[in-house]
Design an enzyme around this catalytic site. Structure first.
Site, PDB file in Angstrom:
ATOM      1  N   GLY A 289      40.063  34.541  35.015  1.00  0.00           N
ATOM      2  CA  GLY A 289      38.958  34.391  34.071  1.00  0.00           C
ATOM      3  C   GLY A 289      38.508  32.964  33.842  1.00  0.00           C
ATOM      4  O   GLY A 289      39.283  32.018  34.021  1.00  0.00           O
TER       5      GLY A 289
ATOM      6  N   ASN B  16      34.685  30.912  28.922  1.00  0.00           N
ATOM      7  CA  ASN B  16      33.603  31.105  27.946  1.00  0.00           C
ATOM      8  C   ASN B  16      33.692  32.424  27.178  1.00  0.00           C
ATOM      9  O   ASN B  16      33.300  32.496  26.023  1.00  0.00           O
ATOM     10  CB  ASN B  16      32.239  30.937  28.613  1.00  0.00           C
ATOM     11  CG  ASN B  16      32.036  31.880  29.765  1.00  0.00           C
ATOM     12  OD1 ASN B  16      32.990  32.464  30.280  1.00  0.00           O
ATOM     13  ND2 ASN B  16      30.799  32.044  30.180  1.00  0.00           N
TER      14      ASN B  16
ATOM     15  N   GLU C 296      30.129  43.639  37.923  1.00  0.00           N
ATOM     16  CA  GLU C 296      30.947  44.102  36.813  1.00  0.00           C
ATOM     17  C   GLU C 296      30.112  45.131  36.055  1.00  0.00           C
ATOM     18  O   GLU C 296      28.886  45.164  36.147  1.00  0.00           O
ATOM     19  CB  GLU C 296      31.307  42.929  35.899  1.00  0.00           C
ATOM     20  CG  GLU C 296      31.965  41.820  36.691  1.00  0.00           C
ATOM     21  CD  GLU C 296      33.203  41.235  36.076  1.00  0.00           C
ATOM     22  OE1 GLU C 296      34.257  41.877  36.141  1.00  0.00           O
ATOM     23  OE2 GLU C 296      33.112  40.119  35.560  1.00  0.00           O
TER      24      GLU C 296
HETATM   25  P1  NDP Z   1      36.478  27.390  37.096  1.00  0.00           P
HETATM   26  O1  NDP Z   1      35.886  27.790  38.387  1.00  0.00           O
HETATM   27  O2  NDP Z   1      36.907  25.995  36.897  1.00  0.00           O
HETATM   28  O3  NDP Z   1      37.776  28.283  36.800  1.00  0.00           O
HETATM   29  C1  NDP Z   1      37.719  29.704  36.792  1.00  0.00           C
HETATM   30  C2  NDP Z   1      39.143  30.242  36.866  1.00  0.00           C
HETATM   31  O4  NDP Z   1      39.669  30.062  38.188  1.00  0.00           O
HETATM   32  C3  NDP Z   1      40.122  29.539  35.926  1.00  0.00           C
HETATM   33  O5  NDP Z   1      41.023  30.481  35.423  1.00  0.00           O
HETATM   34  C4  NDP Z   1      40.787  28.553  36.863  1.00  0.00           C
HETATM   35  O6  NDP Z   1      42.013  28.095  36.397  1.00  0.00           O
HETATM   36  C5  NDP Z   1      40.917  29.382  38.113  1.00  0.00           C
HETATM   37  N1  NDP Z   1      41.115  28.638  39.349  1.00  0.00           N
HETATM   38  C6  NDP Z   1      40.756  27.364  39.625  1.00  0.00           C
HETATM   39  N2  NDP Z   1      41.073  27.061  40.918  1.00  0.00           N
HETATM   40  C7  NDP Z   1      41.644  28.164  41.463  1.00  0.00           C
HETATM   41  C8  NDP Z   1      42.185  28.487  42.747  1.00  0.00           C
HETATM   42  N3  NDP Z   1      42.179  27.611  43.750  1.00  0.00           N
HETATM   43  N4  NDP Z   1      42.680  29.721  42.949  1.00  0.00           N
HETATM   44  C9  NDP Z   1      42.666  30.647  41.959  1.00  0.00           C
HETATM   45  N5  NDP Z   1      42.179  30.392  40.716  1.00  0.00           N
HETATM   46  C10 NDP Z   1      41.675  29.168  40.470  1.00  0.00           C
HETATM   47  O7  NDP Z   1      35.446  27.845  35.993  1.00  0.00           O
HETATM   48  P2  NDP Z   1      35.434  27.528  34.440  1.00  0.00           P
HETATM   49  O8  NDP Z   1      36.658  28.107  33.806  1.00  0.00           O
HETATM   50  O9  NDP Z   1      35.140  26.083  34.266  1.00  0.00           O
HETATM   51  O10 NDP Z   1      34.205  28.413  33.943  1.00  0.00           O
HETATM   52  C11 NDP Z   1      32.887  28.009  34.070  1.00  0.00           C
HETATM   53  C12 NDP Z   1      32.246  28.612  35.311  1.00  0.00           C
HETATM   54  O11 NDP Z   1      32.387  30.026  35.304  1.00  0.00           O
HETATM   55  C13 NDP Z   1      30.763  28.352  35.381  1.00  0.00           C
HETATM   56  O12 NDP Z   1      30.380  27.978  36.670  1.00  0.00           O
HETATM   57  C14 NDP Z   1      30.158  29.700  35.033  1.00  0.00           C
HETATM   58  O13 NDP Z   1      28.883  29.886  35.542  1.00  0.00           O
HETATM   59  C15 NDP Z   1      31.142  30.649  35.603  1.00  0.00           C
HETATM   60  N6  NDP Z   1      31.016  31.935  34.939  1.00  0.00           N
HETATM   61  C16 NDP Z   1      30.476  32.998  35.641  1.00  0.00           C
HETATM   62  C17 NDP Z   1      30.274  34.214  35.019  1.00  0.00           C
HETATM   63  C18 NDP Z   1      29.728  35.393  35.772  1.00  0.00           C
HETATM   64  O14 NDP Z   1      29.985  36.516  35.348  1.00  0.00           O
HETATM   65  N7  NDP Z   1      28.995  35.218  36.848  1.00  0.00           N
HETATM   66  C19 NDP Z   1      30.583  34.392  33.603  1.00  0.00           C
HETATM   67  C20 NDP Z   1      31.172  33.242  32.983  1.00  0.00           C
HETATM   68  C21 NDP Z   1      31.356  32.054  33.633  1.00  0.00           C
HETATM   69  P3  NDP Z   1      42.055  26.838  35.365  1.00  0.00           P
HETATM   70  O15 NDP Z   1      40.696  26.555  34.896  1.00  0.00           O
HETATM   71  O16 NDP Z   1      42.933  27.329  34.301  1.00  0.00           O
HETATM   72  O17 NDP Z   1      42.610  25.698  36.142  1.00  0.00           O
END
Ligand code: NDP
Length: 485
Positions: free
Chosen positions: A151, A154, A459
């Site tokens: 996840g 947000n 989703e």
């Molecule tokens: P990130 O891409 O930074 O992180 C998303 C999740 O992926 C986090 O739990 C993160 O862990 C994890 N993650 C990071 N690197 C890896 C990896 N190599 N392998 C597996 N998991 C990994 O996104 P944000 O949390 O900053 O969220 C913002 C982004 O999410 C925006 O771009 C937004 O547009 C998108 N988003 C899309 C939605 C949709 O439904 N289309 C809805 C909501 C947001 P951690 O951060 O804990 O390191």
């Protein structure tokens, strides 16, 4: 000082569990920067435990009557609704979003998903085909096995529910990793599902940063990964899934267009743009951050927007009068402020906002830029903060071409009094999710997801349930077997 006090960091096999060997993870309240909880990242031993628990629990869960699976999800939905207030306070502490918002948008939307997919569980059907000579074949929809959910920060509770509900309804088990920035909501979901009767191991939560997510995706037991996150993370997770030939759903970022024609109802169009730019302080993937306004309406639109934004009540998010909260983290604040400075440097005009608010926490003023051109960074890149760009346009053809001139394709909106034009324009914009005369409404029955770099898979809606299944075909012969020799 406020404390969210989760019982422990992880929830595995139906119980809270901690392991202080894992690196400490502080959960900070974005409105003050105070630590509200301290958790630990999952160690490799705990990741192993969660995957093993999911693998052990899944066959029996898959063999449980679909209607019973649905009843458990419906019970969990009812518990979430009963506890909406407490869950909303927790979500506010986790994310900084105003309680006014979390009371209606987070656990409530999660409960909707649990109820919706609980209802669909018993109706999951396959296909049957009659063939010559009395033969026939059938194709069942069977679960994938162990799925991984990852996840963003947000909508921590909603994202966990949107992934868990269809996954579990279809007879799979899940290991979910929340964003390390917002670890709390998914834990309470696990607790509630357990209380509702979910067998131990069917839904597990482990905490940690990207490396924990990567370990889950790379594990041979994982059959599917559903990620909500940025495009950059999507590239990595999809590549890892491909290496293991795993199924994937990618809910990624966007830079969505919101098109306002001159005949639109001004008040509604401004309201739509507020929902699509300033709700959750702009931290919504589907936001319509490129607001194209037809030139004759542009002056009135900007003036009314600035007037309406003067009604923003910035304050303690736990105070229900507050309608505008901080950004989730200092890092996000710095990133958003960087985009605002770039907007100014590249020649856009600030109609309002543009500064960090003069108060504790990570608040950025609601910001509107005018004189924005398609080439500017603020019109091309996802900001994920309260920054709206107004772009002028003169014709329908022109605005469609400009709306589509982006590598993203998550969402789009059109405001017009001419419904025929509304359908025509939304139909030609390359976006997975569109709205006419409103913005950002996502009922559980409406498929939600992106095109182009914004990802794939959906989703919500029946299609999400199907995405957690695979077709298994069987040919049944009813006569003698003919062979050439
Ligand atoms: P990130 O891409 O930074 O992180 C998303 C999740 O992926 C986090 O739990 C993160 O862990 C994890 N993650 C990071 N690197 C890896 C990896 N190599 N392998 C597996 N998991 C990994 O996104 P944000 O949390 O900053 O969220 C913002 C982004 O999410 C925006 O771009 C937004 O547009 C998108 N988003 C899309 C939605 C949709 O439904 N289309 C809805 C909501 C947001 P951690 O951060 O804990 O390191």
């Amino acid at each position: 000082m406020l404390r969210a006090q989760p019982t422990a960091s992880h929830h595995i096999a139906g119980a809270y569990i901690d392991d202080s060997e894992g690196a400490p993870m502080a959960c900070l309240y974005p409105a003050t920067g105070d630590k509200v909880a301290e958790l630990h990242e999952a160690t490799p031993a705990l990741i192993e435990r969660a995957l093993a628990a999911a693998q052990a629990a899944q066959p029996e869960w898959a063999a449980t009557a679909p209607a019973e699976r649905g009843r458990i999800l419906a019970r969990a939905a009812a518990i979430m609704r009963e506890r909406n207030h407490d869950l909303s306070v927790l979500e506010t502490l986790d994310t900084g979003k105003p309680l006014q918002e979390t009371l209606v948008a987070d656990a409530a939307s999660g409960a909707d998903a649990l109820e919706y997919f609980g209802g669909l569980a018993a109706g999951l059907q396959g296909q049957m085909l009659r063939l010559a000579g009395g033969d026939f074949c059938y194709a069942e929809r069977v679960p994938l096995g162990v799925c991984v959910g990852i996840g963003a920060w947000n909508y921590p509770t909603q994202i966990a529910c949107w992934k868990a509900a269809p996954c579990l309804a279809a007879g799979n088990a899940m290991v979910f990793k929340p964003s390390e920035v917002t670890p709390l909501g998914a834990l309470t979901l696990a607790e509630i599902l357990t209380e509702a009767g979910l067998p131990p191991g069917v839904f597990n939560v482990v905490q940690g940063a990207g490396a924990v997510g990567a370990a889950l995706v790379n594990d041979a037991r994982t059959a599917k990964v559903s990620l909500t996150g940025s495009v950059a993370t999507g590239h990595k997770v999809y590549a890892a899934a491909a290496a293991g030939m795993k199924q994937a759903t990618m809910e990624l970022g966007g830079k969505s267009p919101l098109v306002v024609f001159a005949d639109a109802d001004l008040e509604d169009a401004v309201s739509g743009a507020i929902l699509g730019n300033f709700y959750s302080s702009g931290q919504i993937c589907s936001n319509g951050t490129r607001v194209f306004v037809e030139r004759p309406l542009r002056g009135a639109f900007v003036a009314r927007m600035v007037e309406r934004l003067a009604g923003v009540v910035m304050g303690d998010p736990l105070d229900e009068a507050t309608n505008f909260g901080p950004l989730v983290s200092e890092r996000q604040l710095e990133s958003v402020m960087g985009f605002i400075r770039k907007g100014e440097a590249e020649g856009a005009t600030l109609a309002c906002g543009g500064h960090r608010a003069n108060r504790p926490g990570w608040f950025v003023e609601p910001t509107v830029f005018t004189d924005v051109t398609d080439e500017m960074t603020i019109a091309r890149e996802e900001i994920f903060g309260p920054v709206l760009s107004v772009l002028d346009f003169d014709s329908e053809e022109e605005v469609i071409a400009r709306a589509n001139a982006t590598p993203y394709g998550l969402a789009a909106g059109v405001f017009t009094a001419d419904l025929a034009r509304g359908h025509r324009v939304i139909g030609r914009i390359q976006a997975g999710t569109g709205w006419i005369n409103t913005y950002n409404l996502t009922p559980a029955g409406m498929p939600f997801g992106g095109m182009k770099l914004s990802g794939f898979g959906r989703e919500n809606a029946a299609v999400a349930l199907e995405s957690y299944t695979q077709l298994k075909s069987t040919y049944v012969a009813t006569g003698p077997v003919e062979a050439p020799f």
